[in-house]
Design a protein around this motif. Structure first.
Motif, PDB file in Angstrom:
ATOM      1  N   HIS A 237      66.207  14.896 -31.178  1.00 57.86           N
ATOM      2  CA  HIS A 237      66.241  14.389 -32.546  1.00 57.86           C
ATOM      3  C   HIS A 237      66.067  12.869 -32.535  1.00 57.86           C
ATOM      4  CE1 HIS A 237      67.375  18.070 -34.629  1.00 57.86           C
ATOM      5  NE2 HIS A 237      68.192  18.336 -33.627  1.00 57.86           N
ATOM      6  N   GLY A 238      65.426  12.339 -33.571  1.00 60.16           N
ATOM      7  CA  GLY A 238      65.245  10.896 -33.661  1.00 60.16           C
ATOM      8  C   GLY A 238      65.191  10.451 -35.099  1.00 60.16           C
ATOM      9  N   VAL A 239      65.025   9.155 -35.285  1.00 57.29           N
ATOM     10  CA  VAL A 239      64.949   8.620 -36.645  1.00 57.29           C
ATOM     11  C   VAL A 239      63.504   8.510 -37.108  1.00 57.29           C
ATOM     12  CG1 VAL A 239      67.133   7.389 -36.558  1.00 57.29           C
ATOM     13  CG2 VAL A 239      65.062   6.255 -35.738  1.00 57.29           C
ATOM     14  N   GLU A 240      62.576   8.635 -36.160  1.00 60.82           N
ATOM     15  CA  GLU A 240      61.160   8.659 -36.525  1.00 60.82           C
ATOM     16  C   GLU A 240      60.433   9.569 -35.547  1.00 60.82           C
ATOM     17  OE1 GLU A 240      59.315   4.899 -36.063  1.00 60.82           O
ATOM     18  OE2 GLU A 240      60.241   4.499 -34.138  1.00 60.82           O
ATOM     19  N   ASN A 241      59.206   9.933 -35.917  1.00 63.16           N
ATOM     20  CA  ASN A 241      58.416  10.792 -35.042  1.00 63.16           C
ATOM     21  C   ASN A 241      57.703   9.938 -34.013  1.00 63.16           C
ATOM     22  OD1 ASN A 241      59.068  13.151 -36.513  1.00 63.16           O
ATOM     23  ND2 ASN A 241      57.628  12.496 -38.102  1.00 63.16           N
ATOM     24  N   LYS A 291      61.823  13.563 -36.496  1.00 64.98           N
ATOM     25  CA  LYS A 291      62.633  13.694 -37.716  1.00 64.98           C
ATOM     26  C   LYS A 291      62.587  15.161 -38.125  1.00 64.98           C
ATOM     27  CE  LYS A 291      61.682  10.881 -41.100  1.00 64.98           C
ATOM     28  NZ  LYS A 291      60.821  10.062 -41.967  1.00 64.98           N
ATOM     29  N   PRO A 292      63.696  15.752 -38.478  1.00 65.43           N
ATOM     30  CA  PRO A 292      63.706  17.192 -38.758  1.00 65.43           C
ATOM     31  C   PRO A 292      63.192  17.524 -40.162  1.00 65.43           C
ATOM     32  CG  PRO A 292      65.919  16.321 -38.911  1.00 65.43           C
ATOM     33  CD  PRO A 292      65.051  15.175 -38.499  1.00 65.43           C
ATOM     34  N   ASP A 293      61.957  17.163 -40.440  1.00 61.59           N
ATOM     35  CA  ASP A 293      61.357  17.539 -41.724  1.00 61.59           C
ATOM     36  C   ASP A 293      59.864  17.768 -41.528  1.00 61.59           C
ATOM     37  OD1 ASP A 293      60.041  15.049 -41.729  1.00 61.59           O
ATOM     38  OD2 ASP A 293      61.699  14.081 -42.787  1.00 61.59           O
ATOM     39  N   ARG A 294      59.198  18.054 -42.628  1.00 62.80           N
ATOM     40  CA  ARG A 294      57.789  18.429 -42.590  1.00 62.80           C
ATOM     41  C   ARG A 294      56.891  17.353 -41.957  1.00 62.80           C
ATOM     42  NH1 ARG A 294      53.298  21.272 -45.273  1.00 62.80           N
ATOM     43  NH2 ARG A 294      51.640  20.255 -44.133  1.00 62.80           N
ATOM     44  N   SER A 295      57.357  16.105 -41.932  1.00 59.86           N
ATOM     45  CA  SER A 295      56.514  15.024 -41.414  1.00 59.86           C
ATOM     46  C   SER A 295      56.150  15.225 -39.947  1.00 59.86           C
ATOM     47  CB  SER A 295      57.217  13.665 -41.597  1.00 59.86           C
ATOM     48  OG  SER A 295      58.353  13.578 -40.750  1.00 59.86           O
ATOM     49  N   ILE A 296      56.980  15.955 -39.228  1.00 58.40           N
ATOM     50  CA  ILE A 296      56.693  16.143 -37.802  1.00 58.40           C
ATOM     51  C   ILE A 296      55.427  16.987 -37.616  1.00 58.40           C
ATOM     52  CG2 ILE A 296      58.295  18.115 -37.606  1.00 58.40           C
ATOM     53  CD1 ILE A 296      57.274  15.589 -34.869  1.00 58.40           C
ATOM     54  N   ILE A 297      55.186  17.882 -38.553  1.00 52.77           N
ATOM     55  CA  ILE A 297      53.982  18.719 -38.426  1.00 52.77           C
ATOM     56  C   ILE A 297      52.739  17.857 -38.621  1.00 52.77           C
ATOM     57  CG2 ILE A 297      52.700  20.612 -39.481  1.00 52.77           C
ATOM     58  CD1 ILE A 297      55.349  22.003 -39.937  1.00 52.77           C
ATOM     59  N   ASP A 298      52.739  17.048 -39.671  1.00 49.19           N
ATOM     60  CA  ASP A 298      51.594  16.164 -39.894  1.00 49.19           C
ATOM     61  C   ASP A 298      51.396  15.236 -38.697  1.00 49.19           C
ATOM     62  OD1 ASP A 298      51.322  17.311 -42.377  1.00 49.19           O
ATOM     63  OD2 ASP A 298      52.642  15.843 -43.337  1.00 49.19           O
ATOM     64  N   ASN A 303      48.184  13.862 -33.992  1.00 51.12           N
ATOM     65  CA  ASN A 303      48.130  13.626 -32.549  1.00 51.12           C
ATOM     66  C   ASN A 303      47.074  14.480 -31.886  1.00 51.12           C
ATOM     67  OD1 ASN A 303      49.772  11.620 -31.754  1.00 51.12           O
ATOM     68  ND2 ASN A 303      51.465  12.912 -31.089  1.00 51.12           N
ATOM     69  N   GLU A 304      46.972  15.727 -32.323  1.00 52.43           N
ATOM     70  CA  GLU A 304      45.991  16.632 -31.723  1.00 52.43           C
ATOM     71  C   GLU A 304      44.584  16.084 -31.918  1.00 52.43           C
ATOM     72  OE1 GLU A 304      48.258  18.819 -29.673  1.00 52.43           O
ATOM     73  OE2 GLU A 304      46.118  19.193 -29.758  1.00 52.43           O
ATOM     74  N   PHE A 305      44.325  15.554 -33.109  1.00 51.19           N
ATOM     75  CA  PHE A 305      43.003  15.005 -33.372  1.00 51.19           C
ATOM     76  C   PHE A 305      42.723  13.847 -32.424  1.00 51.19           C
ATOM     77  CE2 PHE A 305      39.307  13.600 -35.425  1.00 51.19           C
ATOM     78  CZ  PHE A 305      39.373  12.219 -35.511  1.00 51.19           C
ATOM     79  N   GLN A 306      43.724  12.960 -32.277  1.00 54.34           N
ATOM     80  CA  GLN A 306      43.501  11.803 -31.424  1.00 54.34           C
ATOM     81  C   GLN A 306      43.370  12.204 -29.970  1.00 54.34           C
ATOM     82  OE1 GLN A 306      45.826   8.418 -32.252  1.00 54.34           O
ATOM     83  NE2 GLN A 306      45.830   8.756 -34.447  1.00 54.34           N
ATOM     84  N   ARG A 317      42.718  13.366 -19.783  1.00 56.56           N
ATOM     85  CA  ARG A 317      43.454  14.500 -20.324  1.00 56.56           C
ATOM     86  C   ARG A 317      44.567  13.992 -21.246  1.00 56.56           C
ATOM     87  NH1 ARG A 317      47.720  17.449 -18.354  1.00 56.56           N
ATOM     88  NH2 ARG A 317      47.659  16.349 -16.383  1.00 56.56           N
ATOM     89  N   PHE A 318      45.203  12.905 -20.872  1.00 57.29           N
ATOM     90  CA  PHE A 318      46.271  12.378 -21.710  1.00 57.29           C
ATOM     91  C   PHE A 318      45.755  11.236 -22.560  1.00 57.29           C
ATOM     92  CE2 PHE A 318      49.491  14.902 -20.136  1.00 57.29           C
ATOM     93  CZ  PHE A 318      49.392  15.003 -18.763  1.00 57.29           C
ATOM     94  N   TYR A 319      46.239  11.204 -23.761  1.00 56.87           N
ATOM     95  CA  TYR A 319      45.818  10.139 -24.647  1.00 56.87           C
ATOM     96  C   TYR A 319      46.881   9.026 -24.623  1.00 56.87           C
ATOM     97  CZ  TYR A 319      48.789  13.154 -27.433  1.00 56.87           C
ATOM     98  OH  TYR A 319      49.808  13.935 -27.856  1.00 56.87           O
ATOM     99  N   ALA A 320      46.542   7.915 -25.258  1.00 53.45           N
ATOM    100  CA  ALA A 320      47.453   6.776 -25.244  1.00 53.45           C
ATOM    101  C   ALA A 320      48.717   7.080 -26.044  1.00 53.45           C
ATOM    102  CB  ALA A 320      46.764   5.567 -25.859  1.00 53.45           C
ATOM    103  N   SER A 321      49.822   6.467 -25.645  1.00 54.90           N
ATOM    104  CA  SER A 321      51.066   6.648 -26.395  1.00 54.90           C
ATOM    105  C   SER A 321      50.975   5.994 -27.749  1.00 54.90           C
ATOM    106  CB  SER A 321      52.223   6.014 -25.623  1.00 54.90           C
ATOM    107  OG  SER A 321      52.360   6.642 -24.386  1.00 54.90           O
ATOM    108  N   PHE A 322      51.730   6.522 -28.687  1.00 53.69           N
ATOM    109  CA  PHE A 322      51.726   5.938 -30.029  1.00 53.69           C
ATOM    110  C   PHE A 322      53.005   5.126 -30.241  1.00 53.69           C
ATOM    111  CE2 PHE A 322      48.030   7.878 -31.661  1.00 53.69           C
ATOM    112  CZ  PHE A 322      47.882   9.009 -30.908  1.00 53.69           C
TER     113      PHE A 322
END
Lengths: 322, 96
Positions: A237-241, A291-298, A303-306, A317-322
């Protein structure tokens, strides 16, 4: 406690769980077999079998010179603390190529006890059950999970504390110990129509170079589910994604920490480490604070796109960290 | 502290696997893997780990590290002794 719903007694049945075919047969002297309702969706007519378990009444002794290689205490969790309720919940002994698993059944009011004689080489296993009564579920907790665990060990597969979801051609596995958010994430994905494979425990299998995740029957109404595995996320769990991609050795240690493993010698441990290493070389692993809400899905879909962009244009294979 | 003639070997209670240029090490205690104490060692550590065959001394390991990474003797010796002492504390290696 509500009385468990069970099938009518039978003398044999076949289970397909995580694509393992398990045949359960009552021995001539054995009790009738009455699997719990949670197995209903896993009972099949498959004739092929990975293992056959013959069920007997009574008890037999472990050979005197057998070596005890594993002892599992019975742990329960109370308000986040693990409490040792009684010792010797289950134990494993080794005698030549044979293994002997002795277990109590904590949910059994009759004091049922069992010994499974099995082998990682031979597919015919024998199960003796004390206090079984006229009919019994031979794979009551914890034996169901232990049989499945040893099937994963035989097949170099992996059993892991994780939830898994499948959405828009992508399979996501969210792994973490109790309280990290496995069930929370499964629920959030369920709300947007993702297929939830399971919310707590998964089996990962490498089928011809393609990794798939499978559920196992835990609750009444469970049906077999599986999906391709495309991404592993070690969650908290965190305060942001936020994600942090893990290099291979960190990925391995992070995944291993959440695996269910009852290995009892260095050779088994080495094989298990090899399985996890191979998995982590094929499937990207990241830490995910969410964050435990819908924002994690978006966030994850973005991330998948990037990731795809990075793969296409940079060849990594790995992309840059955000 | 180990001296230059100390022979260093990997503990038999460790299961290791190379992954890329690094190693993952799992301690085994009473035949059980201790998954809460899994180690990873970086490229330099992996080189030292591979050279620790139970026959080479700290001095020999230092010389090998000097050659491999083109560093001076004092730097290599500090790396070797630091690695040995840390890993010995975690029972990952043994000295004789």
């Amino acid at each position: 406690m509500a009385k468990a719903v069970r099938f009518k007694p039978v003398r044999s049945y076949n289970l397909n769980i995580a694509d393992y075919n398990i045949r359960v047969i009552a021995a001539e002297d054995g009790p009738d077999l009455q699997p719990s309702e949670r197995f209903r969706g896993s009972i099949t007519n498959h004739v092929t079998q990975d293992i056959a378990i013959k069920v007997h009444h009574g008890a037999v002794n472990v050979p005197e010179d057998a070596e005890r290689v594993l002892v599992a205490p019975y742990l329960v969790e109370v308000k986040g603390y693990k409490v040792n309720r009684k010792d010797n919940f289950w134990s494993v002994y080794r005698h030549n190529a044979d293994l002997y698993l002795i277990t109590n059944f904590p949910d059994s009011p009759s004091g049922k006890r069992a010994m499974l004689k099995f082998s990682l080489i031979f597919p015919e296993w024998d199960l003796w059950i004390e206090n079984a009564g006229a009919s019994t579920d031979p794979l009551d907790y914890p034996l169901d999970g232990l049989v499945l665990y040893y099937l994963t060990a035989i097949n170099s597969d992996i059993m892991i504390h994780a939830s898994g979801v499948y959405y828009d051609t992508q399979g996501y596995l969210f792994s973490g110990t109790s309280g990290k958010g496995k069930t929370t994430l499964a629920g959030i994905w369920d709300n947007v129509g993702a297929q939830v494979i399971h919310d707590d425990r998964l089996i990962i299998r490498n089928r011809g170079g393609i990794y798939r995740m499978f559920n196992t029957p835990v609750n009444k109404g469970d049906v077999p589910r599986s999906a391709p595995l495309n991404k592993i996320l070690i969650i908290e769990h965190g305060v942001e994604n936020c994600t942090l991609n893990l290099r291979e050795s960190s990925a391995i240690t992070s995944v291993i920490a959440n695996c269910i493993q009852h290995n009892y010698d260095p050779e088994m441990i080495a094989r298990f480490l090899g399985s996890v290493s191979l998995l982590c070389s094929k499937i990207p692993v990241s830490r995910l604070s969410f964050k435990p809400d819908r924002s994690i899905i978006d966030y994850l879909l973005k991330n998948e796109f990037q990731q795809s962009y990075s793969e296409a244009f940079e060849g990594h294979r790995f992309y840059a960290s955000f | 502290m180990a001296d230059l003639n100390t022979i260093v070997s990997r503990s038999k209670s460790i299961v290791g696997r190379k992954t890329g240029s690094e190693y993952v090490l799992i301690p085994v205690s009473n035949n059980i893997a201790d998954m809460e104490s899994v180690f990873t060692i970086n490229e330099t550590g992996a080189f030292i780990w591979e050279q620790m065959d139970g026959k080479k001394s700290i001095e020999e390991l230092t010389n090998l590290l000097m050659e491999e990474y083109e560093v001076d003797y004092q730097t290599a010796l500090a790396d070797i002794t630091g690695f040995v002492e840390t890993m010995r504390d975690y029972l990952v290696i043994e000295t004789a």
